[in-house]
Design a protein around this motif. Structure first.
Motif, PDB file in Angstrom:
ATOM      1  N   ARG A   1      58.548  83.937  41.102  1.00  0.00           N
ATOM      2  CA  ARG A   1      58.269  84.752  42.026  1.00  0.00           C
ATOM      3  C   ARG A   1      58.133  85.049  43.268  1.00  0.00           C
ATOM      4  O   ARG A   1      58.560  85.993  44.094  1.00  0.00           O
TER       5      ARG A   1
ATOM      6  N   ARG B   1      66.033  81.577  35.478  1.00  0.00           N
ATOM      7  CA  ARG B   1      67.177  81.116  34.688  1.00  0.00           C
ATOM      8  C   ARG B   1      66.515  80.409  33.612  1.00  0.00           C
ATOM      9  O   ARG B   1      66.297  80.034  32.753  1.00  0.00           O
TER      10      ARG B   1
ATOM     11  N   ARG C   1      63.547  81.608  31.470  1.00  0.00           N
ATOM     12  CA  ARG C   1      63.755  82.691  30.893  1.00  0.00           C
ATOM     13  C   ARG C   1      63.871  83.796  30.716  1.00  0.00           C
ATOM     14  O   ARG C   1      63.288  84.720  30.054  1.00  0.00           O
ATOM     15  N   ALA C   2      63.355  84.310  32.669  1.00  0.00           N
ATOM     16  CA  ALA C   2      62.856  85.546  32.017  1.00  0.00           C
ATOM     17  C   ALA C   2      63.765  86.765  32.703  1.00  0.00           C
ATOM     18  O   ALA C   2      64.467  86.812  34.111  1.00  0.00           O
ATOM     19  N   LEU C   3      64.524  87.473  31.813  1.00  0.00           N
ATOM     20  CA  LEU C   3      65.423  87.963  32.011  1.00  0.00           C
ATOM     21  C   LEU C   3      65.101  89.333  33.013  1.00  0.00           C
ATOM     22  O   LEU C   3      66.343  89.998  33.938  1.00  0.00           O
ATOM     23  N   PRO C   4      64.556  89.912  33.284  1.00  0.00           N
ATOM     24  CA  PRO C   4      63.530  90.937  32.776  1.00  0.00           C
ATOM     25  C   PRO C   4      63.682  90.603  34.959  1.00  0.00           C
ATOM     26  O   PRO C   4      64.220  91.369  35.715  1.00  0.00           O
ATOM     27  N   TRP C   5      62.984  89.535  35.129  1.00  0.00           N
ATOM     28  CA  TRP C   5      62.569  89.718  37.226  1.00  0.00           C
ATOM     29  C   TRP C   5      64.396  89.015  37.244  1.00  0.00           C
ATOM     30  O   TRP C   5      64.690  89.253  38.512  1.00  0.00           O
TER      31      TRP C   5
ATOM     32  N   ARG D   1      67.206  89.828  36.774  1.00  0.00           N
ATOM     33  CA  ARG D   1      68.181  91.711  36.615  1.00  0.00           C
ATOM     34  C   ARG D   1      67.103  91.655  37.937  1.00  0.00           C
ATOM     35  O   ARG D   1      68.759  92.398  38.708  1.00  0.00           O
ATOM     36  N   GLN D   2      66.322  91.521  38.665  1.00  0.00           N
ATOM     37  CA  GLN D   2      65.704  91.791  39.859  1.00  0.00           C
ATOM     38  C   GLN D   2      66.023  91.160  40.962  1.00  0.00           C
ATOM     39  O   GLN D   2      66.394  91.865  41.784  1.00  0.00           O
TER      40      GLN D   2
END
Length: 140
Positions: free
Chosen positions: A16, A42, A45-49, A51-52
């Motif tokens: 982040r 990756r 495994r923070a897929l929503p992040w 995508r951002q």
């Protein structure tokens, strides 16, 4: 900061931070670190992040500019604090102290004190001088 988070094992916070730094760097010339942020997301495994990051790297996030004061007016009011600029801009529109207080959710006394500071900083004596200054005309 990012290194500290990595050493402590806070992978998501590290990612982040990298993402936030990448967004800040898009407002200035130079390389961005969206790739690094994507790699770190990756790994977590923070897929929503992730995508951002993908959305932000395609279209850089631009902060909307406040449209409170037009450009010629802002040149005339350079050197004033934000509240002073707002009050001066409303004076230029012809608003009374009471109307300015209502629109800015402040007291009439605060408007009067702010106008006093504006007059002193700009070297003028009245509301009319504020309008003249903004119009590019010299004051007496």
């Amino acid at each position: 900061m990012q290194d500290r988070l990595a050493k402590l094992g806070y992978g998501l916070e590290e990612a982040r931070t990298a993402f936030a730094l990448a967004q800040l760097r898009t407002r200035r010339p130079g390389p961005t670190s969206y790739d690094e942020a994507a790699r770190l997301f990756r790994r977590c495994r923070a897929l929503p992040w992730l995508r951002q990051v993908d959305a932000a790297s395609v279209v850089p996030a631009a902060e909307p500019e406040p449209a409170a004061v037009p450009a010629p007016v802002s040149d005339a009011l350079e050197g004033l604090a934000a509240m002073e600029r707002q009050v001066a801009a409303l004076v230029m529109e012809g608003a009374t102290n009471r109307e300015i207080a209502a629109r800015l959710f402040i007291s009439v006394k605060t408007v009067e004190a702010t106008l006093t500071r504006v007059y002193r900083k700009l070297g003028i004596r009245s509301r009319v001088d504020i309008v003249r200054l903004a119009a590019g005309r010299r004051t007496k």
